[in-house]
Design an enzyme around this catalytic site. Structure first.
Site, PDB file in Angstrom:
ATOM      1  N   SER A  11       1.011  -1.159   0.015  1.00  0.00           N
ATOM      2  CA  SER A  11      -0.106  -0.062   0.404  1.00  0.00           C
ATOM      3  C   SER A  11       1.117   1.137  -0.226  1.00  0.00           C
ATOM      4  O   SER A  11       0.406   2.678  -0.113  1.00  0.00           O
ATOM      5  CB  SER A  11      -0.765   0.205   0.854  1.00  0.00           C
ATOM      6  OG  SER A  11      -0.157   0.181   2.825  1.00  0.00           O
ATOM      7  N   THR A  12       1.896   1.046   0.194  1.00  0.00           N
ATOM      8  CA  THR A  12       2.707   2.350  -0.025  1.00  0.00           C
ATOM      9  C   THR A  12       4.045   2.073   0.325  1.00  0.00           C
ATOM     10  O   THR A  12       4.533   1.194  -0.441  1.00  0.00           O
ATOM     11  CB  THR A  12       2.852   2.787   1.713  1.00  0.00           C
ATOM     12  OG1 THR A  12       3.886   1.982   1.855  1.00  0.00           O
ATOM     13  CG2 THR A  12       1.668   3.332   2.521  1.00  0.00           C
TER      14      THR A  12
END
Length: 217
Positions: A11-12
């Site tokens: 997600s990042t």
């Protein structure tokens, strides 16, 4: 021979650089391939996005799906939330007759079961969000200053650190003397335990506890 296209997502950008989350996804996928694939297989492609689960614009996922539709391979992911957190997105993909989805952590899951699972997970996330907002609103209504809670926590942490530093200073001369004479951390711990000197938390000394005291010097 069955063909698979593997898709993973973190997600990042930080997770992508450090590998956090990827190892677990790859582990689950390997377990599925080696223990649950019902026939000999070939992995014909691997794709990975580093984007939020709420973002449906994923170039690597689109590339993976393009290869799936072209070759008839199955799309293999570790968990359903790696594909998307939106049930509408997952449902639309399941309706695509040229896409067969496999979820490693649910090796026997049917399309219907996966759809239900996605819907329940989405409801749970919505409920958690609503519950958090309600709790904050209730605290605000009671006059609780939310920022003050953080200040109190910081104050407790500082007090705890000061107490630990003070304790370390009382035993540090002895610990440092033993260390300088060549004693091992465990030997120092054994000596303190033999002298009935309690550790900072009132228990027995260990090599790790001795190391922490030395680190505070």
């Amino acid at each position: 021979m069955k063909k698979y296209v593997i898709y993973t997502r973190v997600s990042t950008q930080e997770q992508g650089k450090s590998g956090l989350g990827l190892a677990a996804q790859e582990r689950d996928i390997d377990i599925y391939l080696n223990q649950f694939s019902d026939q000999p297989f070939e992995v014909i492609g691997r794709f990975q996005d580093i984007l939020s689960g709420a973002d449906d614009e994923r170039p690597e996922l689109e590339a993976a799906l393009k290869l799936v539709r072209k070759t008839g391979a199955e799309l293999l992911i570790s968990k359903l939330d790696r594909l998307s957190r939106k049930v509408s997105f997952i449902a639309a993909l399941m309706e695509d007759k040229k896409v067969t989805l496999r979820v490693a952590s649910m090796p026997y899951g049917t399309p219907f079961q996966l759809h239900i699972y996605a819907a329940l997970a989405e409801q749970e996330r919505e409920f958690i969000s609503a519950r958090t907002k309600a709790a904050l609103q209730s605290a605000k209504g009671r006059g609780v200053k939310l920022g003050g809670l953080r200040d109190k926590t910081n104050a407790r942490n500082k007090a705890s650190k000061a107490k630990a530093d003070k304790f370390a200073s009382t035993v540090l001369p002895l610990v440092q003397k033993l260390r300088d004479s060549g004693e091992t951390l465990q030997a120092i711990a054994d000596a303190l335990n033999a002298a009935d000197k309690p550790s900072p938390r009132g228990g027995k000394w260990t090599s790790t506890t001795v190391k922490r005291v030395l680190a505070r010097a």
